[in-house]
Design a protein around this motif. Structure first.
Motif, PDB file in Angstrom:
ATOM      1  N   GLY A 178     -46.387  23.019  39.394  1.00  0.00           N
ATOM      2  CA  GLY A 178     -47.792  23.363  40.441  1.00  0.00           C
ATOM      3  C   GLY A 178     -48.381  22.244  40.185  1.00  0.00           C
ATOM      4  O   GLY A 178     -48.155  21.619  39.614  1.00  0.00           O
ATOM      5  N   GLY A 179     -49.144  22.306  41.357  1.00  0.00           N
ATOM      6  CA  GLY A 179     -50.357  21.223  41.339  1.00  0.00           C
ATOM      7  C   GLY A 179     -51.419  21.522  43.117  1.00  0.00           C
ATOM      8  O   GLY A 179     -50.632  21.836  43.665  1.00  0.00           O
ATOM      9  N   LEU A 180     -52.267  20.521  42.754  1.00  0.00           N
ATOM     10  CA  LEU A 180     -53.113  19.889  43.773  1.00  0.00           C
ATOM     11  C   LEU A 180     -52.417  19.355  44.698  1.00  0.00           C
ATOM     12  O   LEU A 180     -52.227  18.059  44.402  1.00  0.00           O
ATOM     13  CB  LEU A 180     -54.233  19.632  43.631  1.00  0.00           C
ATOM     14  CG  LEU A 180     -54.977  19.208  45.285  1.00  0.00           C
ATOM     15  CD1 LEU A 180     -55.618  20.518  45.835  1.00  0.00           C
ATOM     16  CD2 LEU A 180     -56.596  19.466  44.112  1.00  0.00           C
ATOM     17  N   ARG A 216     -42.396  19.657  43.683  1.00  0.00           N
ATOM     18  CA  ARG A 216     -41.250  20.274  43.490  1.00  0.00           C
ATOM     19  C   ARG A 216     -41.119  21.752  42.153  1.00  0.00           C
ATOM     20  O   ARG A 216     -41.873  20.617  41.714  1.00  0.00           O
ATOM     21  CB  ARG A 216     -39.442  18.951  43.433  1.00  0.00           C
ATOM     22  CG  ARG A 216     -38.589  19.382  42.724  1.00  0.00           C
ATOM     23  CD  ARG A 216     -37.300  18.569  43.071  1.00  0.00           C
ATOM     24  NE  ARG A 216     -37.779  18.625  40.650  1.00  0.00           N
ATOM     25  CZ  ARG A 216     -36.436  17.794  40.512  1.00  0.00           C
ATOM     26  NH1 ARG A 216     -35.056  17.407  40.937  1.00  0.00           N
ATOM     27  NH2 ARG A 216     -36.409  17.582  39.312  1.00  0.00           N
ATOM     28  N   LEU A 217     -40.695  22.900  42.555  1.00  0.00           N
ATOM     29  CA  LEU A 217     -41.607  23.282  41.684  1.00  0.00           C
ATOM     30  C   LEU A 217     -39.918  23.478  40.564  1.00  0.00           C
ATOM     31  O   LEU A 217     -38.554  23.102  41.134  1.00  0.00           O
ATOM     32  CB  LEU A 217     -41.735  24.482  42.109  1.00  0.00           C
ATOM     33  CG  LEU A 217     -42.327  24.656  43.355  1.00  0.00           C
ATOM     34  CD1 LEU A 217     -43.553  26.131  42.943  1.00  0.00           C
ATOM     35  CD2 LEU A 217     -44.359  24.139  42.119  1.00  0.00           C
ATOM     36  N   ARG A 247     -38.418  22.980  55.527  1.00  0.00           N
ATOM     37  CA  ARG A 247     -39.346  22.252  55.066  1.00  0.00           C
ATOM     38  C   ARG A 247     -38.619  22.385  53.676  1.00  0.00           C
ATOM     39  O   ARG A 247     -39.410  21.138  52.477  1.00  0.00           O
ATOM     40  CB  ARG A 247     -41.633  22.658  55.844  1.00  0.00           C
ATOM     41  CG  ARG A 247     -41.087  22.878  56.361  1.00  0.00           C
ATOM     42  CD  ARG A 247     -42.919  22.504  57.112  1.00  0.00           C
ATOM     43  NE  ARG A 247     -42.704  24.284  56.330  1.00  0.00           N
ATOM     44  CZ  ARG A 247     -44.010  24.822  56.009  1.00  0.00           C
ATOM     45  NH1 ARG A 247     -44.913  23.712  55.059  1.00  0.00           N
ATOM     46  NH2 ARG A 247     -44.297  25.798  55.186  1.00  0.00           N
ATOM     47  N   PHE A 248     -38.926  24.020  52.873  1.00  0.00           N
ATOM     48  CA  PHE A 248     -38.091  23.654  51.495  1.00  0.00           C
ATOM     49  C   PHE A 248     -36.710  23.551  51.355  1.00  0.00           C
ATOM     50  O   PHE A 248     -35.798  24.541  52.498  1.00  0.00           O
ATOM     51  CB  PHE A 248     -39.680  24.952  51.122  1.00  0.00           C
ATOM     52  CG  PHE A 248     -39.956  25.263  50.964  1.00  0.00           C
ATOM     53  CD1 PHE A 248     -41.379  23.774  51.555  1.00  0.00           C
ATOM     54  CD2 PHE A 248     -41.166  26.563  50.474  1.00  0.00           C
ATOM     55  CE1 PHE A 248     -42.959  24.382  51.763  1.00  0.00           C
ATOM     56  CE2 PHE A 248     -42.473  26.184  50.748  1.00  0.00           C
ATOM     57  CZ  PHE A 248     -42.801  25.426  51.174  1.00  0.00           C
ATOM     58  N   THR A 249     -36.313  23.326  50.285  1.00  0.00           N
ATOM     59  CA  THR A 249     -35.291  23.271  50.159  1.00  0.00           C
ATOM     60  C   THR A 249     -34.486  23.666  48.438  1.00  0.00           C
ATOM     61  O   THR A 249     -35.330  23.681  47.393  1.00  0.00           O
ATOM     62  CB  THR A 249     -34.319  21.575  49.907  1.00  0.00           C
ATOM     63  OG1 THR A 249     -34.900  21.335  51.086  1.00  0.00           O
ATOM     64  CG2 THR A 249     -32.761  21.732  49.677  1.00  0.00           C
ATOM     65  N   ILE A 250     -33.834  24.896  48.329  1.00  0.00           N
ATOM     66  CA  ILE A 250     -33.548  25.547  46.883  1.00  0.00           C
ATOM     67  C   ILE A 250     -32.281  24.726  46.994  1.00  0.00           C
ATOM     68  O   ILE A 250     -31.330  24.978  47.401  1.00  0.00           O
ATOM     69  CB  ILE A 250     -33.620  26.861  47.120  1.00  0.00           C
ATOM     70  CG1 ILE A 250     -33.728  27.445  45.800  1.00  0.00           C
ATOM     71  CG2 ILE A 250     -32.514  27.521  47.962  1.00  0.00           C
ATOM     72  CD1 ILE A 250     -33.874  28.995  45.890  1.00  0.00           C
ATOM     73  N   ASN A 309     -29.483  24.908  33.488  1.00  0.00           N
ATOM     74  CA  ASN A 309     -30.036  26.339  34.122  1.00  0.00           C
ATOM     75  C   ASN A 309     -31.382  26.325  34.675  1.00  0.00           C
ATOM     76  O   ASN A 309     -32.152  26.958  34.346  1.00  0.00           O
ATOM     77  CB  ASN A 309     -29.652  27.324  32.729  1.00  0.00           C
ATOM     78  CG  ASN A 309     -28.069  28.131  32.514  1.00  0.00           C
ATOM     79  OD1 ASN A 309     -27.915  27.879  33.537  1.00  0.00           O
ATOM     80  ND2 ASN A 309     -28.937  29.112  31.423  1.00  0.00           N
ATOM     81  N   THR A 310     -31.502  24.876  35.258  1.00  0.00           N
ATOM     82  CA  THR A 310     -32.741  24.995  36.372  1.00  0.00           C
ATOM     83  C   THR A 310     -32.782  25.177  37.966  1.00  0.00           C
ATOM     84  O   THR A 310     -32.079  24.243  37.868  1.00  0.00           O
ATOM     85  CB  THR A 310     -32.677  23.805  35.678  1.00  0.00           C
ATOM     86  OG1 THR A 310     -33.640  24.097  34.710  1.00  0.00           O
ATOM     87  CG2 THR A 310     -34.384  23.527  36.188  1.00  0.00           C
ATOM     88  N   GLY A 311     -33.542  26.324  38.373  1.00  0.00           N
ATOM     89  CA  GLY A 311     -33.448  26.253  39.491  1.00  0.00           C
ATOM     90  C   GLY A 311     -35.032  25.417  40.116  1.00  0.00           C
ATOM     91  O   GLY A 311     -35.681  25.168  39.503  1.00  0.00           O
ATOM     92  N   TYR A 312     -34.865  24.397  41.246  1.00  0.00           N
ATOM     93  CA  TYR A 312     -35.920  24.026  42.104  1.00  0.00           C
ATOM     94  C   TYR A 312     -35.713  24.530  43.316  1.00  0.00           C
ATOM     95  O   TYR A 312     -35.264  24.670  43.968  1.00  0.00           O
ATOM     96  CB  TYR A 312     -34.944  22.957  42.229  1.00  0.00           C
ATOM     97  CG  TYR A 312     -34.488  22.308  40.679  1.00  0.00           C
ATOM     98  CD1 TYR A 312     -33.875  22.167  40.456  1.00  0.00           C
ATOM     99  CD2 TYR A 312     -35.355  21.085  39.937  1.00  0.00           C
ATOM    100  CE1 TYR A 312     -33.006  21.528  38.910  1.00  0.00           C
ATOM    101  CE2 TYR A 312     -35.610  21.080  38.807  1.00  0.00           C
ATOM    102  CZ  TYR A 312     -33.718  20.616  38.198  1.00  0.00           C
ATOM    103  OH  TYR A 312     -33.947  20.557  37.306  1.00  0.00           O
TER     104      TYR A 312
END
Length: 127
Positions: A9-11, A19-20, A67-70, A77-80
């Motif tokens: 996260g961030g500004l 990208r989370l 706009r978003f892509t999961i 073992n990481t999701g984005y």
């Protein structure tokens, strides 16, 4: 038991990207659905997107579709959650969540449908 830790996260200015990440640990993640939710100040937590760890199927809220892509990386073992063309109304605390699923279903959009939650990461989009 599953532990989830968000980061990224961030500004960012409107129109920008972030990208989370959501790192999962504790047990095998092969039969889980991972979801992303967000909660803006004074509003209820809302569903953003979900992905099946077993069949790659994805599902999005209308507000972020296009706009978003999961996505997810099995080896890590990481999701984005890749967030593009961000808008000020995307400002919120973003949470990843997970639940066990052996049915192949992907349309889990309610908070109560998820058993495990991360601590959240703040995303702020300035205009």
């Amino acid at each position: 038991q599953v532990q989830l830790v968000e980061s990224g996260g961030g500004l960012v200015q409107a129109g920008g990207s972030l990208r989370l990440s959501c790192a999962a640990s504790g047990r095998s993640f092969s039969s889980y659905v991972m979801g992303w939710f967000r909660q803006a100040p004074g509003k209820e937590r809302e569903f953003v997107a979900a992905i099946s760890w077993s069949n790659y199927r994805t599902y999005y809220a209308d507000s972020v579709k296009g706009r978003f892509t999961i996505s997810r990386d099995n080896a890590k073992n990481t999701g984005y959650l890749q967030m593009n063309t961000l808008k000020p109304e995307d400002t919120a605390v973003y949470y990843c969540a997970a639940r066990l699923d052996n049915s192949g279903r992907i349309g889990y959009t309610a908070e109560y449908e998820y058993n495990y939650w991360g601590q959240g990461t703040q995303v702020t989009v300035s205009s």
